[in-house]
Scaffold this active site. Structure first.
Site, PDB file in Angstrom:
ATOM      1  CB  SER A 209      -0.942  -0.062   1.206  1.00 38.36           C
ATOM      2  OG  SER A 209      -1.953   0.891   1.112  1.00 38.36           O
ATOM      3  CG  ASP A 423      -6.310  -2.338  -3.865  1.00 39.31           C
ATOM      4  OD1 ASP A 423      -6.882  -1.507  -3.136  1.00 39.31           O
ATOM      5  OD2 ASP A 423      -5.281  -2.939  -3.528  1.00 39.31           O
ATOM      6  CG  HIS A 451      -5.349  -2.656   0.078  1.00 35.00           C
ATOM      7  ND1 HIS A 451      -4.883  -1.959  -1.000  1.00 35.00           N
ATOM      8  CD2 HIS A 451      -4.728  -2.119   1.163  1.00 35.00           C
ATOM      9  CE1 HIS A 451      -4.034  -1.030  -0.602  1.00 35.00           C
ATOM     10  NE2 HIS A 451      -3.918  -1.116   0.711  1.00 35.00           N
TER      11      HIS A 451
END
Length: 490
Positions: A209, A423, A451
């Protein structure tokens, strides 16, 4: 990316605990050789699981004054003391603690990879067991049931703006001397100090991320010291943090529609309808009822919105949220109230705001925020105002933003990018832009919306790409795809 206080930086929380506990204690040893770091017990107040070793490292607060004030980074390590390589990992956020991640990642690697790598993680500057930023006690500013994210009138909007301004003011009072230096560029420079302290000539890295932005920044600043690098759930290197939140909104809305479609498949279990449209209507009716009469006097429609947003990050959470809402509709609000009480411990995330508000320039004119949010809400009504209010303190932040590092150059070595097609937090379009910025890199896309792919989505295809790359340093011959992991059954 603007991750919320109610979420983890990567969607791995449900899977990681059990995996970490499965690691035999005999496999761990505190490494002392070929390193300037002394490993020992982790701070009692940290998130480090039993069997993890920790160390500290002093780094400059301001890298333009390397001999000036120093701050402390706290690192954790898991794995074999004499491992051939070290994999440095970051869970995302920004502003998420990484202390627990070392053991979680190492315990999830296949044996042939875990024998080759030990794993090091750390609380980035401003976070947790490292020198932290603070905004003081903000708990009284966030009450439950909270007011609706979407303001019904200018007065409601003004009240939320007042809270945002107060948060920004308290952060400045408590941490004003630190805030100018809590940036991704400085965190990347910290990672080079970690690499050197570990005695490694190159940094092998896994970032989820926001960790993809951190890793790409490191590779841009230190291309000659970049080793094998996996960026998972990839941020858009061309978007500001302000723009990224508006990219998230429609992606979150699409993911919610997928969730409602999934619920419709199990109408005999949840009794909310047999089509996405029917489930969406039932969900809205539940929101309306909670808005008028909050469950237990503290779980209203806003709390349900927070729970929905959190569940969009991984379909592993879908059954529990659907069951929670179904129970409430049948008259049992206990699970909903328990989840709301856990949300109450979240509140303001000071370190997340510190990175977001300084890494990029934010509009200072609230009319810009209002106009952009109204436009986004037409496409993403469930999430637009939510995202805006979480980042609204940046409109009043006292610390001036820095000029971010422009990611990518011809000197940056190719890396491996892993991404889910749907995502909701880091949309696929951004991963493709990162692929363009990091010339020669390869992008592997899973047909799913979870994710956080590598190691924690039980996707053998995605894991195989990551494992092969860590073992050999060889990227796929071309960009490729993997079949996604189906949502669980109730």
């Amino acid at each position: 990316m603007i991750l919320k206080p109610t979420r983890r930086g990567v969607a791995v929380a449900a899977a990681l605990g059990a995996l970490a506990l499965a690691v035999p204690e005999s496999a761990h040893a505190a490494p002392q050789a070929a390193s300037a770091l002394k490993w020992g017990a982790c701070p009692a107040s940290s998130d480090a699981p039993h069997g993890t070793y920790c160390s500290t490292l002093k780094v400059p607060l301001d890298y333009t004054k390397p001999n000036g004030r120093k701050i402390t980074l706290t690192l954790s390590i898991a794995g074999l003391a004499n491992a051939e390589r070290t994999l440095v990992v970051n869970p995302g956020g920004p502003g998420e603690s990484g202390i627990a991640l070392a053991k979680m990642v190492w315990g999830s690697l296949p044996q042939n990879v875990s024998e080759k790598y030990n794993v090091v993680s750390f609380d980035p500057r401003g976070v947790g067991a490292s020198t932290p930023v603070s905004c003081g006690d903000t708990a009284k500013l966030i009450k439950h049931p909270a007011s609706s994210y979407a303001p019904a009138n200018p007065l409601q909007e003004k009240k939320r703006r007042v809270v945002a301004r107060r948060v920004a003011e308290r952060c400045q009072v408590k941490s004003g001397a630190l805030l100018p230096y809590i940036t991704t560029e400085n965190a990347a420079r910290d990672m080079d100090r970690i690499r050197a302290a570990l005695g490694r000539t190159k940094l092998d890295y896994l970032g989820y991320s926001y960790g993809s932005r951190l890793g790409a920044t490191y590779a841009t600043l230190f291309p000659q010291r970049t080793g094998r690098m996996i960026l998972d759930s990839v941020m858009d290197p061309t978007a500001t943090s302000y723009a990224a939140q508006f990219q998230q909104n429609p992606a979150l809305q699409k993911r919610a529609q997928q969730f409602f479609t999934w619920i419709a498949k199990y109408d005999s279990t949840y009794h909310m309808g047999t089509t996405e449209t029917e489930v969406s209507a039932a969900w809205q009716a539940t929101r309306k009822k909670l808005a008028a009469h909050p469950a237990g006097g503290r779980a209203g429609s806003t709390e349900l919105d927070d729970l929905l947003a959190s569940a969009m990050y991984t379909n592993m959470e879908w059954p529990s949220l659907a069951e929670m809402v179904a129970d409430y509709r049948r008259g049992d609000a206990s699970a909903l109230l328990n989840a709301t009480d856990q949300l109450a411990f979240g509140g303001v995330n000071p370190s997340q705001l510190a990175y977001n508000c300084v890494d990029d320039a934010w509009p200072r004119d609230w009319n810009t925020w209002h106009k952009d949010t109204v436009a986004s809400a037409a496409e993403a009504p469930l999430f637009a105002w939510m995202n805006t209010w979480y980042s609204a303190p940046c409109a009043y932040w006292k610390t001036a933003p820095v000029k971010p590092v422009k990611i990518g150059s011809t000197k940056v070595p190719p890396v491996l990018l892993l991404q889910a097609a749907d995502d909701p937090a880091t949309p696929l379009a951004g991963a493709r832009r990162m692929r363009e910025a990091l010339t020669g890199s390869r992008l592997v896309v899973a047909d799913s919306g979870n994710h956080g792919q590598y190691l924690f989505d039980t996707n053998d295809c995605m894991d195989a790409h990551g494992n092969r790359y860590l073992l050999t340093g060889k990227l796929p011959a071309e960009d490729t795809t993997c079949k996604g992991v189906a949502a669980p059954t109730p």
